[in-house]
Write a protein that holds these residues in place. Structure first.
Motif, short mmCIF file in Angstrom:
data_model
loop_
_atom_site.label_atom_id
_atom_site.label_comp_id
_atom_site.label_asym_id
_atom_site.label_seq_id
_atom_site.Cartn_x
_atom_site.Cartn_y
_atom_site.Cartn_z
N UNK A 32 -1.17 13.01 6.97
CA UNK A 32 -2.43 13.69 7.25
C UNK A 32 -3.41 13.50 6.10
N UNK A 33 -2.91 13.48 4.87
CA UNK A 33 -3.77 13.27 3.71
C UNK A 33 -4.29 11.84 3.69
N UNK A 34 -3.43 10.89 4.03
CA UNK A 34 -3.86 9.50 4.04
C UNK A 34 -4.90 9.25 5.13
N UNK A 35 -4.68 9.85 6.31
CA UNK A 35 -5.65 9.69 7.39
C UNK A 35 -6.98 10.34 7.01
N UNK A 36 -6.91 11.49 6.33
CA UNK A 36 -8.13 12.15 5.89
C UNK A 36 -8.88 11.28 4.88
N UNK A 37 -8.14 10.62 3.99
CA UNK A 37 -8.77 9.74 3.01
C UNK A 37 -9.46 8.57 3.71
N UNK A 38 -8.83 8.04 4.75
CA UNK A 38 -9.45 6.95 5.50
C UNK A 38 -10.71 7.42 6.23
N UNK A 39 -10.65 8.61 6.79
CA UNK A 39 -11.82 9.16 7.49
C UNK A 39 -12.97 9.38 6.52
N UNK A 40 -12.69 10.07 5.42
CA UNK A 40 -13.74 10.39 4.44
C UNK A 40 -14.27 9.12 3.79
N UNK A 41 -13.37 8.20 3.44
CA UNK A 41 -13.80 6.96 2.79
C UNK A 41 -14.67 6.11 3.69
N UNK A 42 -14.28 5.99 4.96
CA UNK A 42 -15.09 5.20 5.89
C UNK A 42 -16.43 5.87 6.16
#
Length: 256
Positions: A32-42
């Motif tokens: 969930x943290x990795x997916x959040x990082x991808x969402x925020x980064x993109x």
């Protein structure tokens, strides 16, 4: 656009299949943290691309200066995002990179599995759309207005194949040679250069392409042009992986 930085396994030097850009994060953080990082980064990446494009068009009517401002902001912003979020998710920010990692994992390399793929790609797409809406909001533009910027010409699609192939070759080549520590500078520099040497100004990213359809500003792309652009990017990813397999092969000896 996008790339990655976390540690890569020792298999880089010996595995004949194309190696992943990141092998995901190590040590592994919760999905969930990795997916959040991808969402925020993109989202941040698209906000940088769209926002700097809007700012540029308001400051000058010179198209060359507009593109210079847009590309410069993207270079610095992308480099910072990779350095910041690479240790968390690998800082893909790009379904083409994630799909390439998943493919290499299936071939015996390290990379994302099907569960991570299913989390990363939707997060990247949602983040890209949110980033475009955020940029429009910051500059008082309509929050969602479909772009009217047609980008359907064949030469632009060729530019996307070249841009994406080069990006994949760069990221996976860095992984193969154990130089992913240079990813923030190398990937950002490549994207900045590709703004200028490709006819399409180097979207090289399906999620970013979708997000940019939601804004009728300098960086926008007409929705009708999106499917062909994404198709060209996926072709470019395949070409890039093929080049990695051909160029970055392990050495052999007579006894092999």
């Amino acid at each position: 656009m996008t790339a990655t930085e976390p540690a890569v396994s020792d298999a880089i030097a010996t595995d004949a299949s194309p190696q992943p850009a990141s092998g995901a994060a190590a040590p592994r953080t919760p999905l969930v943290a990795r997916a959040a990082a991808e969402l925020v980064g993109t989202a941040a990446l698209v906000a940088i691309v769209v926002g700097s494009g809007i700012q540029a068009t308001r400051l000058t009517d010179d198209v060359a200066l507009q593109l210079l401002a847009n590309s410069t902001a993207t270079v610095f912003g992308l480099g910072v995002l990779i350095a910041l979020l690479g240790p968390v998710s690998g800082a893909h920010f790009n379904p083409a990179v994630t799909l390439a990692e998943w493919w290499t994992a299936r071939r015996g390399g390290t990379g994302v599995d099907a569960r991570e793929l299913a989390a990363y790609v939707p997060a990247q797409v949602v983040g890209a759309i949110a980033g475009a809406v955020l940029a429009d909001a910051m500059f008082g533009e309509p929050l969602v207005k479909w772009s009217t910027h047609d980008r359907s010409a064949g030469n632009l699609l060729l530019g996307e194949v070249v841009a994406t192939a080069g990006l994949i070759l760069l990221i996976f080549g860095l992984a193969r040679t154990d130089r992913l520590r240079f990813a923030p500078v190398a990937v950002a520099s490549y994207i900045g250069a590709a703004y200028w040497f490709t006819s399409s100004t180097s979207f090289a990213n399906p999620a970013v392409t979708i997000g940019r359809a939601f804004t009728d500003t300098f960086a926008g792309i007409a929705p009708a042009s999106v499917p062909a652009f994404i198709g060209a990017q996926l072709i470019g990813a395949v070409v890039g992986l093929a080049l990695v397999a051909v160029i970055f092969v392990r050495g052999t000896t007579d006894t092999d």
